[in-house]
Write a protein that holds these residues in place. Structure first.
Motif, PDB file in Angstrom:
ATOM      1  N   LEU A 135       0.822  -1.203   0.000  1.00 19.47           N
ATOM      2  CA  LEU A 135       0.000   0.000   0.000  1.00 19.47           C
ATOM      3  C   LEU A 135       0.860   1.258   0.000  1.00 19.47           C
ATOM      4  O   LEU A 135       0.570   2.239  -0.687  1.00 19.47           O
ATOM      5  CB  LEU A 135      -0.925  -0.021   1.212  1.00 19.47           C
ATOM      6  N   LEU A 136       1.957   1.217   0.771  1.00 15.66           N
ATOM      7  CA  LEU A 136       2.827   2.391   0.863  1.00 15.66           C
ATOM      8  C   LEU A 136       3.894   2.416  -0.229  1.00 15.66           C
ATOM      9  O   LEU A 136       4.585   3.425  -0.392  1.00 15.66           O
ATOM     10  CB  LEU A 136       3.502   2.450   2.239  1.00 15.66           C
ATOM     11  N   ARG A 137       4.069   1.269  -0.905  1.00 19.33           N
ATOM     12  CA  ARG A 137       4.976   1.182  -2.057  1.00 19.33           C
ATOM     13  C   ARG A 137       6.424   1.518  -1.686  1.00 19.33           C
ATOM     14  O   ARG A 137       7.073   2.350  -2.315  1.00 19.33           O
ATOM     15  CB  ARG A 137       4.487   2.100  -3.194  1.00 19.33           C
ATOM     16  N   GLY A 138       6.929   0.853  -0.683  1.00 26.04           N
ATOM     17  CA  GLY A 138       8.323   1.045  -0.302  1.00 26.04           C
ATOM     18  C   GLY A 138       8.677   0.209   0.908  1.00 26.04           C
ATOM     19  O   GLY A 138       7.804  -0.354   1.567  1.00 26.04           O
ATOM     20  N   SER A 139       9.958   0.100   1.181  1.00 22.84           N
ATOM     21  CA  SER A 139      10.411  -0.599   2.384  1.00 22.84           C
ATOM     22  C   SER A 139      10.080   0.247   3.600  1.00 22.84           C
ATOM     23  O   SER A 139      10.283   1.456   3.616  1.00 22.84           O
ATOM     24  CB  SER A 139      11.924  -0.847   2.328  1.00 22.84           C
ATOM     25  N   ILE A 140       9.563  -0.386   4.649  1.00 24.77           N
ATOM     26  CA  ILE A 140       9.170   0.336   5.860  1.00 24.77           C
ATOM     27  C   ILE A 140      10.054  -0.133   7.001  1.00 24.77           C
ATOM     28  O   ILE A 140      10.240  -1.334   7.209  1.00 24.77           O
ATOM     29  CB  ILE A 140       7.692   0.085   6.209  1.00 24.77           C
ATOM     30  N   ILE A 141      10.597   0.814   7.715  1.00 24.31           N
ATOM     31  CA  ILE A 141      11.529   0.503   8.804  1.00 24.31           C
ATOM     32  C   ILE A 141      11.086   1.226  10.059  1.00 24.31           C
ATOM     33  O   ILE A 141      10.783   2.421  10.016  1.00 24.31           O
ATOM     34  CB  ILE A 141      12.961   0.945   8.454  1.00 24.31           C
ATOM     35  N   LEU A 142      11.020   0.519  11.167  1.00 26.62           N
ATOM     36  CA  LEU A 142      10.802   1.139  12.471  1.00 26.62           C
ATOM     37  C   LEU A 142      12.151   1.207  13.163  1.00 26.62           C
ATOM     38  O   LEU A 142      12.793   0.185  13.386  1.00 26.62           O
ATOM     39  CB  LEU A 142       9.813   0.326  13.309  1.00 26.62           C
ATOM     40  N   ALA A 143      12.599   2.412  13.479  1.00 26.71           N
ATOM     41  CA  ALA A 143      13.908   2.612  14.095  1.00 26.71           C
ATOM     42  C   ALA A 143      13.767   3.516  15.291  1.00 26.71           C
ATOM     43  O   ALA A 143      12.887   4.379  15.340  1.00 26.71           O
ATOM     44  CB  ALA A 143      14.886   3.227  13.093  1.00 26.71           C
TER      45      ALA A 143
END
Length: 511
Positions: A135-143
């Motif tokens: 849906l967001l069209r990209g790698s998602i990272i929680l940092a």
């Protein structure tokens, strides 16, 4: 469930060509309906034909409209500023358009439903990121804000070089960044912003949204694209929805805790100051400012030690969170299979500090812990001394008052002093020699002169009070004192002698 105009525009563009390229505003809505000539319904998208759109007047607004096709009626059309209009370049059959809109709503509703069921578990968070990836069209990272990557989508796992580069930043560089006012300004931002991640080989563009908790930025959610394509407005909106849900999850747990393998900055500051090589003072001050603490606030430290328990690590991990929930403005860390809890009692100028030891019984009553509590202190950098105090209170209290649940260092300060005074030398070598001679005389002559001297000193040299304490008459006490003066060379008018005798009494009692 609410959609924004930008999200709808992007999702419709997967099937149809949408106009205009740029929207003047980005309102949100929760449903859609077809235009019937009446005023638009609040928080609803209104599907309208080009002919109907041409006859809209300011009194019909404000509203958000989806125009099904463009025609001569919409060219050079001047609409009120509070109207947001999306136009399909080619007219679509009504049934097909309804199905397309329903699918979009169902997709977003399904995604938001999965976020609603999100729990503060790292695997659950990772699954939510993976579900959000398409849906967001990209790698998602929680940092976190110390550059630790906590959770990320599966497609990012192969980027080990990037992870190692960022997580391998030297300590001095990290401290310089965290104390930089420009970085702190980024950390305090409450909007989705463009963020450049610098690596050894390239600059990776990312959208960043700070997750706040009690006005403190604890973690950052970052969306990263491997391509050089520019971010679109809908990604800003979707990332905010995802970030707000993650922030809601953080609200379910303690202010400075998160059950994943990483410290928040406050945890890092507390843990490092409890070690022999603490973080630099500028860094600690910067971290304290982030959570609205000051190094000069009043603090107390408690050390919780589990007993009758084998699996101490698991219990401590749960108890840290429970304690931080129980005590406001607290931060707990695990050290040597025990929990050290630092509690900020507030500014020295504030009144009405809660009594920490009174509230602590609530936790100890329901758990298998005992606790040592330090004295209150008003310098954050004295935290290591406070740990020693709490350890000593716990050790001495367990010996002297084993039936108690917690032990305050001020109650055992004298016992601590005596214990350390006699740790390196034989305790009798610290006792006043004249008093030892008097004890030997009593043993040889079956007398009680030492007892008389002890009570005389403890009763501030008052003969009457001494006689009452020993159940003797006054003349007998005077006779004993005269005999003591003959045997010893004690000068009771000297305050050093007075202090030495009091310590001697305590040392002998302690042994």
């Amino acid at each position: 469930m609410f959609l924004t105009a930008e999200i709808l525009k992007k999702m419709l563009s997967r099937r149809y060509r949408i106009m205009p390229d740029t929207l003047p505003s980005n309102p949100s809505f929760c449903g859609f309906r077809f235009y019937n000539g009446s005023a638009p319904q609040k928080d609803h998208l209104c599907v309208i034909s080009p002919e109907e759109l041409a006859f809209l007047r300011p009194e019909n607004g404000p509203g958000i409209f989806l125009c099904n096709g463009t025609g001569t009626e919409t060219k050079d059309l001047c609409l009120p500023e509070d109207f947001t209009v999306l136009c399909l370049e080619n007219r679509v059959e009504s049934g097909e358009l309804i199905n397309a809109l329903n699918e979009i709503f169902e997709e977003i509703e399904s995604w938001e439903g999965s976020l609603t069921r999100l729990t503060p578990d790292v695997s659950d968070i990772r699954n939510a990121l993976n579900e959000s990836r398409n849906l967001l069209r990209g790698s998602i990272i929680l940092a976190d804000n110390r550059f630790h990557y906590i959770a990320y989508t599966d497609d990012f796992r192969g980027n080990a070089a990037l992870i190692q580069t960022i997580e391998g930043i030297p300590k001095y560089v990290t401290e310089d960044i965290l104390t930089d006012p420009a970085y702190q300004a980024v950390q305090s931002s409450r909007r989705v912003m463009l963020y450049q991640v610098h690596t050894a080989r390239q600059v990776v563009p990312a959208l960043c949204y700070n997750l706040f908790k009690k006005d403190s930025s604890i973690y950052n959610a970052r969306i990263m694209l491997t391509s050089k394509e520019a971010f679109t407005p809908d990604q800003y909106d979707l990332l905010k929805i995802l970030g707000d849900r993650l922030a809601d999850v953080l609200w379910q747990i303690a202010p400075f805790s998160f059950p994943i393998p990483a410290f928040s900055s406050l945890h890092h500051a507390v843990a490092s100051c409890l070690k022999e090589e603490p973080a630099s003072r500028p860094l600690v001050h910067a971290i304290l400012r982030m959570v609205h603490w000051s190094a000069q606030d009043k603090y107390v430290l408690a050390l919780f030690s589990p007993y009758f328990i084998r699996e101490k690590d698991e219990m401590n991990a749960v108890s840290v969170n429970q304690l931080e929930l129980l005590f406001p403005n607290s931060c707990g860390v695990i050290i040597d299979q025990r929990v050290a809890l630092l509690v900020n009692l507030g500014s020295k100028k504030e009144q009405g500090h809660f009594r920490f030891q009174e509230n602590i019984a609530t936790f100890l009553r329901d758990s298998l812990y005992k606790a040592g509590i330090s004295s209150e202190f008003d310098d954050f950098f004295r935290i290591r001394y406070a740990l020693y105090e709490a350890e000593s209170a716990l050790r001495i209290g367990n010996i002297r008052d084993s039936m108690y649940w917690y032990y305050r260092f001020p109650d055992y300060a004298m016992a601590y002093t005596l214990d350390h005074a006699s740790r390196d030398v034989y305790y009798k070598d610290l006792v006043n020699q004249s008093f030892l001679d008097l004890l030997d005389y009593d043993r040889e002559h079956s007398s009680s002169l030492a007892k008389t001297l002890e009570q005389y000193v403890k009763n501030k040299f008052n003969v009457s009070h001494t006689a009452s304490a020993l159940y003797l008459n006054r003349s007998t006490v005077l006779a004993h004192l005269k005999k003591i003066e003959e045997i010893t060379s004690l000068n009771l008018d000297d305050w050093h002698t007075h202090l030495h005798l009091l310590l001697s009494f305590a040392l002998l009692e302690n042994e």
